[in-house]
Design an enzyme around this catalytic site. Sequence first.
Site, PDB file in Angstrom:
ATOM      1  N   SER A 327      18.877   8.318   9.883  1.00 59.41           N
ATOM      2  CA  SER A 327      18.802   7.067   9.396  1.00 59.41           C
ATOM      3  C   SER A 327      17.786   6.365  10.202  1.00 59.41           C
ATOM      4  O   SER A 327      17.368   5.246   9.663  1.00 59.41           O
ATOM      5  CB  SER A 327      20.151   6.571   9.223  1.00 59.41           C
ATOM      6  OG  SER A 327      21.052   7.112   8.191  1.00 59.41           O
ATOM      7  N   HIS A 370      28.919   1.025  -0.900  1.00 61.83           N
ATOM      8  CA  HIS A 370      28.561  -0.345  -0.374  1.00 61.83           C
ATOM      9  C   HIS A 370      28.632  -1.393  -1.253  1.00 61.83           C
ATOM     10  O   HIS A 370      28.358  -2.504  -0.744  1.00 61.83           O
ATOM     11  CB  HIS A 370      27.424  -0.089   0.714  1.00 61.83           C
ATOM     12  CG  HIS A 370      27.330   0.767   1.888  1.00 61.83           C
ATOM     13  ND1 HIS A 370      27.020   2.114   1.701  1.00 61.83           N
ATOM     14  CD2 HIS A 370      27.985   0.670   2.949  1.00 61.83           C
ATOM     15  CE1 HIS A 370      27.472   2.396   2.891  1.00 61.83           C
ATOM     16  NE2 HIS A 370      27.926   1.751   3.690  1.00 61.83           N
ATOM     17  N   CYS A 383      22.923   2.212   4.560  1.00 62.13           N
ATOM     18  CA  CYS A 383      23.305   2.612   3.227  1.00 62.13           C
ATOM     19  C   CYS A 383      22.331   3.694   2.762  1.00 62.13           C
ATOM     20  O   CYS A 383      21.295   3.343   2.679  1.00 62.13           O
ATOM     21  CB  CYS A 383      23.570   1.530   2.166  1.00 62.13           C
ATOM     22  SG  CYS A 383      23.753   2.290   0.575  1.00 62.13           S
TER      23      CYS A 383
END
Length: 647
Positions: A327, A370, A383
């Site tokens: 991420s 989310h 996310c």
Amino acid sequence: MKQTPKDSQTSSRRISRRALLLGTVQLGFMGVLAGRMHYLQVDQADQFRMLAEENRISVRLIPPTRGEIFDRNGIPVAKNEPAYRITMVREDAGDVDVVLDKLAELIPIDPTDIERAKTEMKRSAPFLPVTVAERVSWEDISKVAVNTPSLPGITPEVGLSRAYPLDQDFAHTVGYVGPVSDYDLSKIEDPDPVLMIPRFQIGKIGLENKMEDALRGSAGSRRVEVNAVGRVMRELDRQPGTPGANVQLTLDVMLQNYVQNRLAGESAAAVVIDTENGDILACASAPSFDPNLFVRGISSSDYNALMKNDHRPLADKSVQGLYPPGSTFKIVVALAGLEAGIIDASTNFYCPGYYEVANRRFHCWKYSGHGMLDVVGGLQHSCDVFFYELGSRVGIERISAMAERMGIGVKHDLPLSAVATGLAPTKEWKRANQNKDWLIGDTINASIGQGYVLASPLQLAVMAARLSTGRVVTPRVVRAVDGEDQPSGLGESLGIAESSLRAVRQGMFEVSNNRRGTAYGARIIAEDMRLAGKTGTSQVRNITAAERAAGVTKNQDLPWNRRDHALFVDFAPFEDPKVAVAVVVEHGSGGSSVAAPIARDITLQALCKGDPPLDAYPAKDRDWVAQQQERLRALRPQIDLDAKGRA
């Protein structure tokens, strides 16, 4: 038959002509011989005198003094120190075995050293000295000196040897030296004659290897008179060589030591960059090793232990290690989307917990989803679905172009071993390397730093530094060579809109400072030192549909080498960035729980140039941080202040 007077006169005339002809030939030959002798003895006298002199005079090389290496504050990290050794001349020894046995009774000598010396003596001329033992103590040298009458051919000597006073802290970056091998010579097109000196040492890895020419210097010479068999009779004169250049690094001894010890127990790497000039302040890979073992000749047991360690202590994970960035790569995707005009700071995407494309479902790390998020929220919550959607709209070509712009998929020019290029994949790359077409699923995976994307900790730190400044920060590890400053690493503008940079920076700020941010637990609460960061967790195994349906196995229930990698990148202070940090913990399971606290501690240590005040930490962490600081203080090197400032 009796000759007549006429016949006698004819015969006499013939003899006279032959005598005259023979005499003429003889005189001519003698003239040629005299001319040749005059040419050789008079005309060419100087030339032959020079050849004779060269046959009597031999030129011997004098090894140069190797340049030393210092940290940014002038503290030595690679230096030369006196080392006592014992040499032996075979022709003076007589019975070599008997003399070596006497020597072994007098001082402790490894049997392998004795066998090595015997082998070298067989290969060398009988009048050349061969090293029998190195790094001998002063007491042992004294014993040998006192007993030299009973040890023919043995000579105690003193020379210089490489030493690394900080042991493991700089093993990967600085590297180590060792004797020149046939393999080393095979890689050099025109070897320097000094490399032929027996047991001459050159850099093997790291900066010692990459800056070998500058550190080595140039050899001196001495003219000696030799006899017919080449033995030295006397020294006529000598010309000293040029010492190698001293090199000053950008690294900081105290910070490097802290980072190395903070990573202890992990298979991990961390890089700290000064955002103002690109200086690498710390570049650590754990576990490490003692480079002095290689200089002295590492034992088989020590080397095998290093090779069998599953945490790979010999690998420099900071610049050689390549990992899916997870991420942390969402920073690149967000910038690519903003710069392409696909989104702006107010664009929202909905996350139901999964993203469906081509009859395949890609899941978010949060199973329930989310909800609606903009780019700041997408980064804050990390996310996956937000970036699946964004990545599919931006496309892999623009994502890869932005990755290279931010320093990923680029080989940074540093004098370190095997600096990795990483990979920012494109459609053409896949066709060329795998002979397959690019799929939409490949773009989805790349959007969250998985799939084919690979980055090193160095590249992740560069990415954070460039984001924080908006400039092409180029990492450098050498600050000066022989006092001459090297070019700064602060480059020109990235050419990215300030609004795009501001949105991504804000998202990273929320990651660490918003209660719902993924790294809120590893925040800095001191207002003037707050950091902006991004967590990352990259998978090293495939999760099957059956496993997902039954419940994904937790990392702690998996074997160590099948757990996820933990990553974290940050810059600080948020308002006026000074440092950028990247941490990768192999199989560390979680970026927020494992990598983020390490990065937070390193960031504070870099900003404070020492132990930060405890009130910079959240109250819940202060007790264990105080204990940690006390433990790590005990591991700090004892610096000889008199040795500083020589770089």
